[in-house]
Design a protein around this motif. Structure first.
Motif, PDB file in Angstrom:
ATOM      1  N   ILE A  38       7.053   5.670   0.382  1.00 47.43           N
ATOM      2  CA  ILE A  38       6.819   5.062   1.687  1.00 47.43           C
ATOM      3  C   ILE A  38       5.668   4.092   1.475  1.00 47.43           C
ATOM      4  N   VAL A  39       5.959   2.821   1.725  1.00 47.55           N
ATOM      5  CA  VAL A  39       4.960   1.776   1.471  1.00 47.55           C
ATOM      6  C   VAL A  39       4.710   0.979   2.744  1.00 47.55           C
ATOM      7  N   GLU A  40       3.523   0.398   2.806  1.00 47.93           N
ATOM      8  CA  GLU A  40       3.183  -0.493   3.909  1.00 47.93           C
ATOM      9  C   GLU A  40       3.159  -1.918   3.372  1.00 47.93           C
ATOM     10  N   TYR A  41       3.977  -2.759   3.998  1.00 48.04           N
ATOM     11  CA  TYR A  41       4.038  -4.172   3.613  1.00 48.04           C
ATOM     12  C   TYR A  41       4.029  -4.983   4.898  1.00 48.04           C
ATOM     13  N   THR A  42       3.126  -5.890   5.051  1.00 45.10           N
ATOM     14  CA  THR A  42       2.908  -6.708   6.244  1.00 45.10           C
ATOM     15  C   THR A  42       2.804  -5.839   7.504  1.00 45.10           C
ATOM     16  N   ASN A  43       2.019  -4.774   7.418  1.00 42.39           N
ATOM     17  CA  ASN A  43       1.747  -3.849   8.527  1.00 42.39           C
ATOM     18  C   ASN A  43       2.984  -3.119   9.044  1.00 42.39           C
ATOM     19  N   VAL A  44       4.013  -3.026   8.222  1.00 42.58           N
ATOM     20  CA  VAL A  44       5.227  -2.283   8.563  1.00 42.58           C
ATOM     21  C   VAL A  44       5.499  -1.293   7.436  1.00 42.58           C
ATOM     22  N   ASN A  45       5.877  -0.056   7.798  1.00 39.20           N
ATOM     23  CA  ASN A  45       6.199   0.955   6.791  1.00 39.20           C
ATOM     24  C   ASN A  45       7.670   0.884   6.402  1.00 39.20           C
ATOM     25  N   TYR A  46       7.928   0.960   5.093  1.00 39.73           N
ATOM     26  CA  TYR A  46       9.288   0.952   4.565  1.00 39.73           C
ATOM     27  C   TYR A  46       9.457   2.144   3.629  1.00 39.73           C
ATOM     28  N   THR A  47      10.640   2.720   3.619  1.00 38.97           N
ATOM     29  CA  THR A  47      10.975   3.773   2.664  1.00 38.97           C
ATOM     30  C   THR A  47      11.778   3.122   1.549  1.00 38.97           C
ATOM     31  N   VAL A  48      11.206   3.140   0.344  1.00 35.75           N
ATOM     32  CA  VAL A  48      11.809   2.469  -0.808  1.00 35.75           C
ATOM     33  C   VAL A  48      12.398   3.536  -1.727  1.00 35.75           C
ATOM     34  N   TYR A  49      13.665   3.351  -2.094  1.00 35.77           N
ATOM     35  CA  TYR A  49      14.354   4.289  -2.976  1.00 35.77           C
ATOM     36  C   TYR A  49      14.522   3.667  -4.359  1.00 35.77           C
ATOM     37  N   LYS A  80       0.872  -1.170   0.000  1.00 37.59           N
ATOM     38  CA  LYS A  80       0.000   0.000   0.000  1.00 37.59           C
ATOM     39  C   LYS A  80       0.911   1.222   0.000  1.00 37.59           C
ATOM     40  N   VAL A  81       0.722   2.122  -0.957  1.00 36.78           N
ATOM     41  CA  VAL A  81       1.570   3.306  -1.061  1.00 36.78           C
ATOM     42  C   VAL A  81       1.011   4.382  -0.149  1.00 36.78           C
ATOM     43  N   ILE A  82       1.841   4.848   0.772  1.00 35.72           N
ATOM     44  CA  ILE A  82       1.435   5.892   1.713  1.00 35.72           C
ATOM     45  C   ILE A  82       1.856   7.263   1.193  1.00 35.72           C
ATOM     46  N   HIS A  83       3.052   7.330   0.628  1.00 35.93           N
ATOM     47  CA  HIS A  83       3.576   8.611   0.127  1.00 35.93           C
ATOM     48  C   HIS A  83       4.554   8.327  -1.011  1.00 35.93           C
ATOM     49  N   ILE A  84       4.599   9.252  -1.958  1.00 34.39           N
ATOM     50  CA  ILE A  84       5.558   9.126  -3.062  1.00 34.39           C
ATOM     51  C   ILE A  84       6.050  10.515  -3.434  1.00 34.39           C
ATOM     52  N   GLU A  85       7.324  10.630  -3.723  1.00 34.60           N
ATOM     53  CA  GLU A  85       7.882  11.906  -4.174  1.00 34.60           C
ATOM     54  C   GLU A  85       9.075  11.657  -5.088  1.00 34.60           C
ATOM     55  N   TRP A  86       9.413  12.693  -5.828  1.00 38.04           N
ATOM     56  CA  TRP A  86      10.532  12.618  -6.768  1.00 38.04           C
ATOM     57  C   TRP A  86      11.570  13.644  -6.368  1.00 38.04           C
ATOM     58  N   ASN A  87      12.814  13.225  -6.197  1.00 40.43           N
ATOM     59  CA  ASN A  87      13.918  14.115  -5.840  1.00 40.43           C
ATOM     60  C   ASN A  87      14.854  14.234  -7.028  1.00 40.43           C
ATOM     61  N   GLU A  88      14.908  15.430  -7.587  1.00 38.73           N
ATOM     62  CA  GLU A  88      15.748  15.644  -8.760  1.00 38.73           C
ATOM     63  C   GLU A  88      17.178  15.911  -8.325  1.00 38.73           C
ATOM     64  N   LYS A  89      18.093  15.172  -8.914  1.00 41.62           N
ATOM     65  CA  LYS A  89      19.519  15.365  -8.653  1.00 41.62           C
ATOM     66  C   LYS A  89      20.259  15.208  -9.976  1.00 41.62           C
ATOM     67  N   GLY A  90      21.123  16.133 -10.242  1.00 35.75           N
ATOM     68  CA  GLY A  90      21.938  16.037 -11.446  1.00 35.75           C
ATOM     69  C   GLY A  90      23.372  16.372 -11.105  1.00 35.75           C
ATOM     70  N   LYS A  91      24.282  15.867 -11.901  1.00 36.01           N
ATOM     71  CA  LYS A  91      25.693  16.101 -11.629  1.00 36.01           C
ATOM     72  C   LYS A  91      26.392  16.382 -12.949  1.00 36.01           C
ATOM     73  N   ARG A  92      27.137  17.465 -12.999  1.00 30.34           N
ATOM     74  CA  ARG A  92      27.905  17.800 -14.190  1.00 30.34           C
ATOM     75  C   ARG A  92      29.369  17.533 -13.895  1.00 30.34           C
ATOM     76  N   SER A  93      29.992  16.795 -14.759  1.00 35.74           N
ATOM     77  CA  SER A  93      31.397  16.444 -14.577  1.00 35.74           C
ATOM     78  C   SER A  93      32.291  17.535 -15.168  1.00 35.74           C
ATOM     79  N   VAL A  94      32.958  18.294 -14.289  1.00 37.37           N
ATOM     80  CA  VAL A  94      33.844  19.372 -14.740  1.00 37.37           C
ATOM     81  C   VAL A  94      35.077  18.794 -15.430  1.00 37.37           C
TER      82      VAL A  94
END
Length: 159
Positions: free
Chosen positions: A132-143, A80-94
């Protein structure tokens, strides 16, 4: 006169055939779009799992499928999905930008240095989707590793 009539007849048939072909083409594209939406819903999304879900090892590709409103299956495990978000990260190689500028500058002159810097120093997308998902009544943060397109597909699966 009959030659002129035959030419005119063929031209009219040609126009009708083009219209018919265009209509068939449009219908085919519509069917393909519908198939694409069905495919996404039924077969899900393949994305890189960076960690956080206990049943799956980190840095493995996983398949996420729809399991109902607000529910997904991660490699077949219903969550069960409790929360979802997108974190933008970029890296430029000098360093790569400088190397590209030097190599292209030597090979082609001044203009090549500008192009070489742009090509050598491209952004690397390190964006993540965090759920953030609920699996077997426990919340996990999935990346998950994913760009905005993958995030949008993931949100679509939840609807």
């Amino acid at each position: 006169m009959s030659l002129f009539k035959n030419l005119f007849k063929n031209r009219t048939k040609s126009k009708q055939t083009k219209k018919t072909k265009a209509k068939k083409h449009k219908n085919l594209i519509s069917k393909l779009d519908n198939f694409s939406e069905t495919y996404k819903r039924d077969f899900g999304l393949e994305i890189m799992h960076l960690g956080g879900f206990p049943k799956i090892k980190a840095n493995k590709n996983i398949r996420i499928t729809k399991a109902g409103a607000g529910r997904l299956k991660i490699n077949g495990y219903p969550v069960k999905v409790i929360h979802i978000e997108w974190n933008e990260k970029g890296k430029r190689s000098v360093g790569k930008a400088a190397t590209g500028a030097v190599v292209a500058g030597v090979a082609t002159g001044g203009f090549g240095a500008i192009v070489g810097a742009a090509v050598g120093g491209r952004n690397k997308d390190n964006s993540t989707c965090v759920m953030i998902v609920e699996y077997t009544n426990v919340n996990y943060t999935v990346y998950l590793r994913g760009n905005q397109k993958k995030y949008n597909e993931l949100v679509y699966l939840m609807s």
